[in-house]
Design a protein around this motif. Structure first.
Motif, PDB file in Angstrom:
ATOM      1  N   LYS A 274       0.856  -1.189   0.000  1.00 18.34           N
ATOM      2  CA  LYS A 274       0.000   0.000   0.000  1.00 18.34           C
ATOM      3  C   LYS A 274       0.888   1.234   0.000  1.00 18.34           C
ATOM      4  N   ILE A 275       0.698   2.090  -0.994  1.00 13.63           N
ATOM      5  CA  ILE A 275       1.549   3.269  -1.172  1.00 13.63           C
ATOM      6  C   ILE A 275       0.678   4.522  -1.183  1.00 13.63           C
ATOM      7  N   THR A 276       1.072   5.512  -0.388  1.00 14.97           N
ATOM      8  CA  THR A 276       0.305   6.754  -0.270  1.00 14.97           C
ATOM      9  C   THR A 276       0.823   7.800  -1.253  1.00 14.97           C
ATOM     10  N   VAL A 277      -0.094   8.458  -1.932  1.00 15.31           N
ATOM     11  CA  VAL A 277       0.255   9.507  -2.894  1.00 15.31           C
ATOM     12  C   VAL A 277       0.579  10.791  -2.129  1.00 15.31           C
ATOM     13  N   GLU A 278       1.819  11.271  -2.271  1.00 14.32           N
ATOM     14  CA  GLU A 278       2.235  12.484  -1.560  1.00 14.32           C
ATOM     15  C   GLU A 278       2.997  13.461  -2.452  1.00 14.32           C
ATOM     16  N   ALA A 279       3.743  12.952  -3.427  1.00 15.77           N
ATOM     17  CA  ALA A 279       4.634  13.800  -4.228  1.00 15.77           C
ATOM     18  C   ALA A 279       3.852  14.806  -5.064  1.00 15.77           C
ATOM     19  N   ILE A 303      -7.646   1.654  -5.227  1.00 16.08           N
ATOM     20  CA  ILE A 303      -7.400   3.032  -4.800  1.00 16.08           C
ATOM     21  C   ILE A 303      -8.368   3.349  -3.669  1.00 16.08           C
ATOM     22  N   VAL A 304      -7.836   3.769  -2.533  1.00 18.83           N
ATOM     23  CA  VAL A 304      -8.671   4.160  -1.395  1.00 18.83           C
ATOM     24  C   VAL A 304      -8.506   5.659  -1.179  1.00 18.83           C
ATOM     25  N   ASN A 315      -8.401   7.087 -15.895  1.00 16.95           N
ATOM     26  CA  ASN A 315      -8.425   8.518 -16.219  1.00 16.95           C
ATOM     27  C   ASN A 315      -8.774   9.384 -15.014  1.00 16.95           C
ATOM     28  N   MET A 316      -8.857   8.795 -13.826  1.00 16.49           N
ATOM     29  CA  MET A 316      -9.198   9.557 -12.625  1.00 16.49           C
ATOM     30  C   MET A 316      -7.941  10.198 -12.039  1.00 16.49           C
ATOM     31  N   PRO A 317      -7.923  11.523 -11.867  1.00 18.37           N
ATOM     32  CA  PRO A 317      -6.745  12.181 -11.293  1.00 18.37           C
ATOM     33  C   PRO A 317      -6.531  11.769  -9.844  1.00 18.37           C
ATOM     34  N   LEU A 318      -5.276  11.579  -9.477  1.00 18.61           N
ATOM     35  CA  LEU A 318      -4.930  11.236  -8.098  1.00 18.61           C
ATOM     36  C   LEU A 318      -4.854  12.511  -7.260  1.00 18.61           C
ATOM     37  N   ILE A 319      -5.197  12.383  -5.981  1.00 19.55           N
ATOM     38  CA  ILE A 319      -5.048  13.511  -5.075  1.00 19.55           C
ATOM     39  C   ILE A 319      -4.181  13.085  -3.899  1.00 19.55           C
ATOM     40  N   ARG A 320      -3.650  14.068  -3.195  1.00 21.97           N
ATOM     41  CA  ARG A 320      -2.783  13.766  -2.075  1.00 21.97           C
ATOM     42  C   ARG A 320      -3.541  12.963  -1.030  1.00 21.97           C
ATOM     43  N   GLY A 321      -2.926  11.902  -0.541  1.00 24.28           N
ATOM     44  CA  GLY A 321      -3.566  11.067   0.469  1.00 24.28           C
ATOM     45  C   GLY A 321      -4.203   9.809  -0.081  1.00 24.28           C
ATOM     46  N   ASP A 322      -4.350   9.701  -1.415  1.00 23.12           N
ATOM     47  CA  ASP A 322      -4.860   8.454  -1.998  1.00 23.12           C
ATOM     48  C   ASP A 322      -3.924   7.306  -1.617  1.00 23.12           C
ATOM     49  N   VAL A 323      -4.501   6.156  -1.287  1.00 30.94           N
ATOM     50  CA  VAL A 323      -3.705   4.978  -0.945  1.00 30.94           C
ATOM     51  C   VAL A 323      -3.863   3.947  -2.058  1.00 30.94           C
ATOM     52  N   LEU A 324      -2.763   3.641  -2.738  1.00 31.79           N
ATOM     53  CA  LEU A 324      -2.776   2.709  -3.858  1.00 31.79           C
ATOM     54  C   LEU A 324      -2.282   1.337  -3.403  1.00 31.79           C
ATOM     55  N   THR A 325      -2.972   0.293  -3.834  1.00 27.59           N
ATOM     56  CA  THR A 325      -2.472  -1.058  -3.632  1.00 27.59           C
ATOM     57  C   THR A 325      -1.752  -1.471  -4.909  1.00 27.59           C
TER      58      THR A 325
END
Length: 527
Positions: A274-279, A303-304, A315-325
């Motif tokens: 599980k990786i959190t989107v931060e960059a 995606i959580v 095609n869904m944009p990622l936002i900060r805090g999204d958690v990807l498996t």
């Protein structure tokens, strides 16, 4: 006192004293940002006035920040069964609006005071902003200030006391009752064996899985597990691990072959993380744009966002805090985690160009008159126009040169700064007639505010519990969101160790923001 005639000194003195008062807690409760409104009223009573330009500037910042925060969730929830929470929010606001109209007639209260009372009862600052726009009367702020304290207290007490009186096991009730968010949004996993001869030697890319939001995470062939990539060739007899929405997953299974039961083991070379989107450089980009499969040989299976598991959409944009498996090899996962991690010394960048464009378009839209049959002409105003534009831009994340996925901590700063500047101005405006209004109609206004608060609470809870069969946790969470009461959510979180209260709150909250802003203007027409 001569220094207070300097506009900037006056503003910051009000903010300083107001924020200090707002931090004082009494049995766990505090005024929060409303402390600025209270101090503003006191200064307004003594003849001091914050510049209307500062007030409107603060309002526009606050509203845009709210819209950008709510946008990604608002439109997605409309398209799903999660719209149930929108209906609950609508019922709450509708009940408040009807109660306000009746109370106004019975107690013979002025329209501006009444709409202010409604906004305070629902603890909605956007509602107050819309009320001021619709009435052009500072008495709306007086009504807001009178009803707000009880509006906060009533919802918090209801949330804390109801579970005690009913003596229900909240965790058991949560498991047994209807759960419209998770049952609808949570993807499922299926193991499928390929039996369709037309698919022999086809690549996964040729299956066009993205059209059905289906993700293949692994391909198992002769007891050997491979990471599924776009150019992975499938053969008859291959076993695929597929993830997606149940209905679409069933159709996909029928097309591919048939479901099978098998134990899924992770071989030594394949791992899940599980990786959190931060960059900053990935926020606002889609999985399709990031090309993780091509660059890293990795597959994102889930995606959580804000506790809710989303359907796959490349095609869904990622936002900060999204958690990807993410599924890949150990070394590749290390690279991907660094890719998504927040870079050291990164500064949260607010894109002034984008913010300015949103404000310009929003304010211009707010000036456009809309004719409503039987009601006359209505304008979205400084509150509604920017909110509508920000919701749309927030949903897409990027429209041409406009991008707003820098939000996170930055959004919170903009929102808080805008809110206190607006409340400082609204408070000084309201304070000019505060004492006279309280002397002549004080008890009547307090009673009216209590009625406008209590009835929507009861109606909202009964609709959530009896009509939609929600659990007590989801019912109270949606009630907190529908009443825009963050303190109530905090009280509910103390009753159960679960993310469900926040999910229900977050699902109802953006709807309530919109409905209160619209209702504040519509109630004026009926009065």
């Amino acid at each position: 006192m001569q220094l207070l005639n300097e506009p900037l000194i006056l503003v910051f003195v009000i903010l300083c004293l107001g924020s200090w008062i707002g931090q004082i807690k009494l049995k766990g409760l505090s005024l929060g940002s409303a402390g600025v409104l209270l101090i503003g009223m006191i200064f307004g009573h003594f003849g001091y006035q914050v510049s209307p330009i500062i007030q409107d500037f603060g309002l526009s910042l606050f509203i845009v920040a709210i819209g950008l925060q709510a946008g990604p969730r608002f439109f997605r929830m409309i398209r799903s069964k999660g719209a149930i929470f929108g209906i609950i929010a609508l019922v709450i606001v509708l009940a408040a609006g009807i109660t306000t109209i009746i109370v106004t007639k019975v107690f013979q209260i002025s329209p501006a005071l009444s709409v202010g009372l409604m906004s305070g009862a629902l603890t909605s600052t956007p509602g107050l902003a819309a009320a001021l726009q619709a009435t052009n009367d500072p008495l709306a702020s007086v009504g807001y200030g009178i009803a707000y304290p009880f509006g906060v207290l009533a919802v918090v007490l209801f949330v804390q006391l109801l579970p005690r009186f009913t003596k229900v096991d909240l965790k058991k009730d949560l498991q047994e009752a209807n759960d419209p968010i998770k049952t609808n949004l949570s993807p499922e996993m299926a193991k499928v064996v390929v039996t369709n001869p037309t698919l022999h030697k086809k690549t996964l890319k040729q299956l066009k899985l993205h059209k059905n939001s289906i993700v293949i995470s692994r391909v198992i062939r002769n007891k050997q597990t491979m990471i599924a990539l776009s150019d992975t060739v499938i053969l008859l007899g291959d076993k695929l691990v597929a993830i997606g929405e149940k209905e679409k997953l069933d159709k996909f299974t029928d097309f591919i072959g048939e479901k099978i039961e098998m134990d899924l083991e992770n071989p030594d070379n394949i791992h899940l993380r599980k990786i959190t989107v931060e960059a900053e450089n990935v926020i606002g980009k889609t999985l399709k744009e990031l090309k993780l499969r091509r660059k890293y040989g990795a597959t994102v299976t889930r995606i959580v966002r804000n506790g809710i598991e989303l359907r796959q959409n490349p095609n869904m944009p990622l936002i900060r805090g999204d958690v990807l498996t993410v599924v890949s090899t150990e070394d590749r996962l290390e690279e991907i985690e660094k890719f998504f991690a927040k870079k050291k010394l990164t500064v949260t960048n607010v894109h002034i160009f984008s913010l300015s464009i949103i404000l310009i378009v929003g304010i211009l839209l707010g000036m456009v008159p809309f004719h409503l049959p039987g009601l006359g002409t209505i304008q979205l105003g400084i509150a509604g126009g920017p909110l509508f534009v920000a919701l749309i831009v927030g949903h897409f994340g990027k429209l041409g040169p406009i991008h707003v996925r820098y939000y996170g901590p930055a959004n919170h700063v903009i929102q808080e700064l805008g809110l206190v500047l607006f409340l400082a101005g609204a408070g000084t405006m309201a304070g000019q007639g505060l004492v006279e209004v309280i002397q002549t109609e004080g008890l009547k206004l307090v009673l009216a505010g209590m009625i406008i608060t209590i009835l929507p609470i009861i109606v909202g809870y009964l609709i959530a519990k009896r009509l939609f069969k929600l659990s007590i946790v989801h019912a109270l969470g949606s009630l907190s969101g529908g009443m825009t009461s963050t303190p109530a959510l905090g009280a509910l979180n103390q009753l159960i160790d679960s993310e469900d209260p926040a999910i229900a709150y977050a699902a109802a909250y953006p709807f309530a923001l919109i409905f209160v802003a619209v209702a504040s203007q519509l109630v004026v027409f009926f009065l």
